[in-house]
Enzyme design. Structure first.
Site, short mmCIF file in Angstrom:
data_model
loop_
_atom_site.label_atom_id
_atom_site.label_comp_id
_atom_site.label_asym_id
_atom_site.label_seq_id
_atom_site.Cartn_x
_atom_site.Cartn_y
_atom_site.Cartn_z
N ARG A 220 1.40 10.25 5.49
CA ARG A 220 0.53 9.69 4.46
C ARG A 220 -0.86 9.47 5.04
NH1 ARG A 220 -0.30 3.71 2.41
NH2 ARG A 220 -1.69 4.24 0.70
N ASN B 45 3.89 -1.27 -0.14
CA ASN B 45 3.34 -1.68 1.15
C ASN B 45 3.79 -3.11 1.38
OD1 ASN B 45 2.06 0.77 0.94
ND2 ASN B 45 -0.02 -0.05 1.00
N TYR C 173 4.34 -6.27 4.18
CA TYR C 173 4.10 -6.85 5.50
C TYR C 173 4.78 -8.19 5.70
CZ TYR C 173 0.94 -3.05 6.37
OH TYR C 173 0.45 -1.79 6.57
N HIS D 85 -8.42 4.95 -0.80
CA HIS D 85 -8.01 3.87 0.11
C HIS D 85 -9.27 3.08 0.46
CE1 HIS D 85 -4.64 2.64 3.09
NE2 HIS D 85 -5.63 1.78 3.27
N GLU E 158 -3.26 -0.20 -2.74
CA GLU E 158 -3.39 -1.66 -2.82
C GLU E 158 -4.59 -2.15 -3.63
OE1 GLU E 158 -3.23 -3.38 1.10
OE2 GLU E 158 -1.25 -2.60 1.50
N GLU F 286 3.85 1.66 3.44
CA GLU F 286 3.31 0.99 4.64
C GLU F 286 4.26 -0.12 5.04
OE1 GLU F 286 -0.72 -0.54 4.57
OE2 GLU F 286 -1.45 1.25 3.52
C1 FCB Z 1 -2.89 -2.76 4.46
C2 FCB Z 1 -3.88 -1.62 4.31
C3 FCB Z 1 -3.96 -0.73 5.52
C4 FCB Z 1 -3.90 -1.52 6.81
C5 FCB Z 1 -2.74 -2.49 6.80
C6 FCB Z 1 -2.60 -3.29 8.07
O1 FCB Z 1 -3.23 -3.78 3.57
O2 FCB Z 1 -3.53 -0.80 3.21
O3 FCB Z 1 -5.13 0.03 5.43
O4 FCB Z 1 -5.10 -2.13 7.06
O5 FCB Z 1 -2.86 -3.35 5.71
#
Ligand code: FCB
Length: 446
Positions: free
Chosen positions: A78, A293, A295, A122, A167, A354
């Site tokens: 990607r 995505n 985290y 992006h 995002e 992500e």
């Molecule tokens: C996400 C972004 C990516 C990167 C990660 C750590 O929010 O999409 O570009 O910065 O965080």
């Protein structure tokens, strides 16, 4: 408990990057400036004044980077396309040299047996469009659809699946509400027309892509929202935050309506941005897969400052990454189950586009990254065993890169990059991911 070796046959292994974070070459071959070129020049905007002017110099070193991907055994890669390389002013004439770069990249990926998964936007809006209001201007959505047509006319013969936006939540909130990312506006909730125009752009481009027989994804940053306590005030604050972070960017696409934004003090028509018919344009094309995505989860409490309807609080019992983000792998499983319960049949298959973590450069080998990836992949395998349709996993990131407002300080790469010499050094997590991919393939075919 199912684990990562139980991921289904055909599960797609990938890694992710984004144009401004890795390409460099900002003045080469006719690329026009983007909002990130402008923003990084602003004194104090980026930690230590770093910029993406050189970044990983991927524009020139992409053959070496594709060799690294091939060494991992990736199914897919990607990356994002820099709008202002293709259309230097966002809407006017096409820059053939910009398109030619992506043409070479795509052919080299295919040659290496890796399926390209491009993202059209992006966060690096052409500065010329920002000069006309950027995502606050509805015309930007139409320019985006035209740009999608230009790019897919050239590359659509070789790439089956496309991501429209990355995002829109983060871009709207950091870029337009808080001003910590480009374009650096501080409009608070009045930033939300930028969200609507991005969603409209997604819908218009999705129709362009579907007309060409291509599959469409949208990559949303979603979080598991948990109230700090069971109190009604904390629950209300959590619901308001969930509406802003998750539902505002997913309900219109999957359900054809916005969530109730009244707790945020935002009118239903988002300050006049939502025109009759817009929600159909956003919803009707449909999504072939939702890009997730993920985290960390977010803990939310009732506000202490009356200006905001919620407070974001830490999760002190969790370990934290070098970036200070809490690590709670089971939140990924819980989020996926929540999405299934909430959207039901409207939820398409999911691909994780992500997931990864920043580890301090001095931590070698990078065992915290291996632990993060392993536990999140185990959580995915568990969610699949509980009935979720999850098609693949693209870790963030292949390489250390320009981490937006943090400059080069946060290191998310499977591969270490020495930004003074551009030397790439695969980390322990690189070998671990390579071995996992090989072992999973052997296990599934054996
Ligand atoms: C996400 C972004 C990516 C990167 C990660 C750590 O929010 O999409 O570009 O910065 O965080």
């Amino acid at each position: 408990m199912p684990d990562r070796y139980d991921l289904p046959a055909g599960f797609r292994w990938g890694a992710a990057t984004a144009a401004y974070q890795i390409e460099g070459a900002v003045d080469e071959d006719g690329r026009g400036p983007s909002v990130w070129d402008t923003f990084t020049a602003r004194p104090g905007a980026i930690r230590d004044g770093h910029t993406g002017a050189v970044a990983c110099d991927h524009y020139h070193r992409y053959p070496e980077d594709i060799a690294l991907m091939k060494g991992l055994g990736l199914d897919g890669y990607r990356f994002s396309i820099a709008w202002s390389r293709v259309l230097p002013t966002g809407s006017g004439p096409v820059n053939p040299a910009g398109l030619a770069f992506y043409d070479r990249l795509v052919d080299a990926l295919l040659e290496a047996g890796i399926t390209p998964l491009p993202t059209l936007f992006h966060w690096d809006l052409p500065q010329a469009l920002e000069d006309h209001g950027g995502w606050l201007n509805r015309d930007t959505a139409h320019h985006f659809a035209d740009y999608a047509a230009v790019v897919t006319d050239r590359l659509g013969d070789r790439i089956p699946t496309w991501i429209t936006l990355n995002e829109p939540f983060v871009h709207t909130v950091f870029g337009y509400a808080l001003g910590t990312h480009a374009p650096g506006r501080t409009l608070m909730f009045e930033a939300l027309p930028a969200a609507h125009h991005q969603l409209l752009a997604h819908g218009l481009a999705a129709s362009v892509l579907h007309d060409r027989g291509l599959e469409v994804m949208l990559s949303n940053n979603l979080t598991l929202v948990e109230p700090a306590t069971p109190s009604p005030d904390d629950a209300a604050a959590a619901a308001a935050y969930d509406a802003l972070h998750n539902r505002l960017f997913t309900d219109p696409v999957l359900l054809g309506r916005y969530p109730d934004l009244s707790a945020l003090g935002v009118p239903d028509d988002i300050y006049g941005a939502v025109h009759p018919g817009d929600l159909d344009l956003i919803h009707t094309p449909g999504l072939d897969a939702l890009g997730l995505n993920f985290y960390n989860p977010t803990r939310v409490a009732a506000p202490t400052d009356p200006g905001l309807p919620f407070d974001l609080v830490d999760i002190p019992e969790a370990p934290h990454t070098a970036f200070g983000w809490p690590v709670v792998p089971d939140a990924l499983r819980q989020l996926l189950l929540h999405l299934r319960d909430f959207y039901g049949k409207a939820l398409p298959p999911v691909t994780v586009t992500e997931n990864g973590c920043s580890v301090d450069e001095s931590t070698t080998p990078d065992h915290p990254r291996i632990d993060y990836l392993a536990t999140h992949l185990d959580a995915l395998a568990t969610a699949i065993a509980e009935g979720l349709d999850i098609r693949g996993y693209y870790t963030w990131s292949l390489l250390d890169n320009f981490e937006w407002a943090e400059g080069y300080h946060q290191r998310f790469g499977l591969v270490h990059v020495d930004f003074a010499t551009q030397k790439r050094t695969p980390r322990a997590s690189y070998a671990w991911y390579r071995d996992l991919i090989a072992a999973h393939r052997a296990h599934r075919s054996g």
